[in-house]
Write an enzyme that holds these catalytic residues in place. Structure first.
Site, PDB file in Angstrom:
ATOM      1  N   GLY A   1       3.214   6.697   8.533  1.00 22.04           N
ATOM      2  CA  GLY A   1       4.632   6.943   8.278  1.00 22.04           C
ATOM      3  C   GLY A   1       5.495   5.757   8.641  1.00 22.04           C
ATOM      4  O   GLY A   1       6.621   5.629   8.182  1.00 22.04           O
TER       5      GLY A   1
ATOM      6  N   HIS B   1       0.822  -1.220   0.000  1.00 28.68           N
ATOM      7  CA  HIS B   1       0.000   0.000   0.000  1.00 28.68           C
ATOM      8  C   HIS B   1       0.856   1.271   0.000  1.00 28.68           C
ATOM      9  O   HIS B   1       0.344   2.358  -0.265  1.00 28.68           O
ATOM     10  CB  HIS B   1      -0.978  -0.008   1.185  1.00 28.68           C
ATOM     11  CG  HIS B   1      -0.377   0.367   2.505  1.00 28.68           C
ATOM     12  ND1 HIS B   1       0.006  -0.574   3.439  1.00 28.68           N
ATOM     13  CD2 HIS B   1      -0.102   1.567   3.057  1.00 28.68           C
ATOM     14  CE1 HIS B   1       0.488   0.049   4.510  1.00 28.68           C
ATOM     15  NE2 HIS B   1       0.435   1.346   4.303  1.00 28.68           N
TER      16      HIS B   1
ATOM     17  N   ASP C   1      -0.272  -7.645   1.823  1.00 33.74           N
ATOM     18  CA  ASP C   1       0.256  -6.275   1.767  1.00 33.74           C
ATOM     19  C   ASP C   1       1.786  -6.277   1.848  1.00 33.74           C
ATOM     20  O   ASP C   1       2.381  -5.895   2.848  1.00 33.74           O
ATOM     21  CB  ASP C   1      -0.339  -5.459   2.912  1.00 33.74           C
ATOM     22  CG  ASP C   1      -0.017  -3.974   2.808  1.00 33.74           C
ATOM     23  OD1 ASP C   1       0.423  -3.551   1.727  1.00 33.74           O
ATOM     24  OD2 ASP C   1      -0.207  -3.254   3.808  1.00 33.74           O
TER      25      ASP C   1
ATOM     26  N   SER D   1       4.366   2.684   8.009  1.00 31.91           N
ATOM     27  CA  SER D   1       3.970   1.651   7.049  1.00 31.91           C
ATOM     28  C   SER D   1       5.166   1.122   6.262  1.00 31.91           C
ATOM     29  O   SER D   1       6.033   1.887   5.840  1.00 31.91           O
ATOM     30  CB  SER D   1       2.932   2.201   6.078  1.00 31.91           C
ATOM     31  OG  SER D   1       1.689   2.369   6.694  1.00 31.91           O
ATOM     32  N   GLY D   2       5.169  -0.179   6.057  1.00 29.76           N
ATOM     33  CA  GLY D   2       6.241  -0.816   5.300  1.00 29.76           C
ATOM     34  C   GLY D   2       7.473  -1.129   6.113  1.00 29.76           C
ATOM     35  O   GLY D   2       8.355  -1.865   5.659  1.00 29.76           O
TER      36      GLY D   2
END
Length: 492
Positions: free
Chosen positions: A357, A214, A260, A359-360
């Protein structure tokens, strides 16, 4: 005569504006229409390089298109590259595509808008090597993990126990704490060309970064930044690398946020040093090593509170206990389904939460079952001992290096076998007693590949819109998605 001149003029113009084609020869060149002069407007040219079983290599020798919008970052004129059905990237301005090497068909689509033009591009291609069909391709093989090659920071992180002691005194466990500088050397910051941080990621080898699907970075303009701690410093020695390829899981669903996960191939390899180092990947199906209740750590530059307007400059870390699937599903109820591709962590009044922020970014754990366990020579496993000159460092037998043990008469001193003196080691069955070689007794050492290495168990995916620790944060489960990661990296 006048009619003939008109026809010749029209033919010349048509030739100058022709674009694209199918290229089947063993080598050659291709270019944008009218190269090296300015290309035309409202073009859509498709350059097709069919697969014939041989290795195809395409290199862009020159590249200059209209620059991307300074406001939105979007391209006006684009070169879009496809390998088979996979999008390799969209490029504009002076963002030259990386060299493509493949046995698959390649399509390069050149499109322009109604205004502004540049010189365009030129490329060269070649085919060679053995013709390999899809039925004879060998299965992908993976390079063995070299002991100590992943998950071992040069700077010792603030550990779970130390974080607890520190935070109880400071009452800061809910929001986490600043990480020790460069103690999470696999931490990645995904940034726009302006330097704005929007997502995290994890370096898994010199060529690949794992992040969340995402996050959806833009290949033509975004950067992978390695070796950073304080984003406001401006003096850190970081590596700011372009993205050569983006491959997100084909089953990623933006509605359920399932699958994801995304791989980013760096346009140029990362250079490992004390500040840049890969994390180990959790083994496929190895849920047992990371059970519910285990304390793990997450890191990132995400918002520290949902109401904050800016993300922190300095890297933060927080403890996140893993939570079982059923407990996580109960907490989230009908909001979303917790699938086998998800793992949950961090919930409760004393918990910490990931936020926008983050994320990932990584959720890392140390294997529950190994730690400092002693092994009696697993077949094929490395046998390591401490070198006399290096304290507690463990080594996988440097050629010609000393193998040392404690002498029975001298406590904890380490010796490089005095001539004629006894060389002794601990017996597995007798605690710390030292013996002068009982016949048949075991010689045991720690395995270099296990120890306290950090493993990437989760990739920050989704959670409370208010970053509330009353709900668990949800991560893409690496142990479930490891096979896809391995196969994708090996095939690309």
């Amino acid at each position: 005569m006048i009619w003939l001149l008109c026809v010749l003029s029209l033919a010349s113009y048509a030739k100058a504006q022709s674009c694209g084609g199918t290229f089947t020869t063993s080598s050659g060149t291709a270019a944008s229409p009218n190269y090296p002069n300015s290309y035309g407007h409202d073009l859509r040219c498709e350059y097709v390089f069919p697969a014939n079983g041989q290795l195809l290599q395409i290199t862009f020798n020159s590249f200059q298109l209209e620059a991307a919008s300074s406001w939105t970052g979007s391209c006006y004129d684009t070169v879009t590259c496809y390998e088979g059905n996979s999008l390799l990237g969209e490029h504009c301005g002076s963002d030259t595509p990386a060299t493509i090497t493949t046995r698959s068909e390649v399509r390069i689509v050149f499109s322009t808008d109604y205004s502004v033009a540049a010189s365009g591009f030129s490329l060269s291609f070649s085919r060679g090597g053995e013709i390999v069909t899809t039925t004879t391709l060998p299965p992908p093989t993976f390079a063995p993990v070299v002991p100590g090659s992943c998950g071992a920071p040069a700077v010792t992180p603030i550990t779970v126990a130390e974080t607890l002691r520190y935070d109880q005194a400071q009452s800061r466990i809910v929001n986490g704490i600043e990480a020790k500088e460069h103690s999470w050397p696999w931490q990645v910051s995904l940034q726009q060309s302006t330097g704005w941080h929007y997502c995290g990621g994890s370096l898994v080898n010199e060529n690949w970064v794992v992040t969340a699907a995402h996050c959806d970075p833009t290949i033509s303009s975004d950067y992978v930044v390695l070796g950073e701690h304080d984003r406001g410093s401006g003096t850190e020695s970081t590596q700011r690398l372009r993205i050569g390829r983006k491959i997100c899981h084909p089953q990623y669903n933006s509605n359920t946020i399932d699958y994801d996960i995304c791989l980013l191939k760096l346009a140029t390899p990362a250079v490992f040093n004390d500040h840049v180092h890969p994390v180990c990947l959790g083994d496929s199906g190895d849920e047992a090593s990371f059970p519910a209740g285990m304390d793990c750590l997450t890191s990132g530059w995400g918002l520290q509170d949902a109401s904050d307007s800016t993300t922190p400059n300095k890297l933060q870390q927080a403890i996140k206990p893993l939570i079982g699937k059923s407990t996580c599903q109960t907490a989230w109820g009908s909001v979303n389904s917790i699938t086998d591709r998800m793992i949950c962590a961090g919930m409760g009044p004393n918990g910490a939460s990931s936020c926008m922020g983050d994320s990932g970014g990584p959720l890392v754990c140390q294997r529950a079952s190994e730690g400092n366990a002693w092994h009696l020579g697993d077949s094929g496993g490395p046998l390591v001992c401490q070198k006399a000159s290096e304290g507690n460092a463990w080594h996988l037998g440097d050629s010609g290096g000393p193998l040392v043990c404690q002498k029975a008469s001298e406590g904890n001193a380490w010796h490089l076998g005095d001539s004629g003196g006894p060389l002794v080691c601990q017996k597995a069955s007798e605690g710390n007693a030292w013996h002068l070689g009982d016949s048949g007794g075991p010689l045991v050492c720690q395995k270099a590949s296990e120890g306290n290495a950090w493993h990437l168990v989760g990739v920050v995916s989704w959670g409370s819109s208010q970053c509330s620790s009353s709900y668990p944060a949800v991560y893409a489960r690496v142990t479930n998605l490891r096979q896809w990661l391995d196969t994708t990296m090996a095939n690309n």
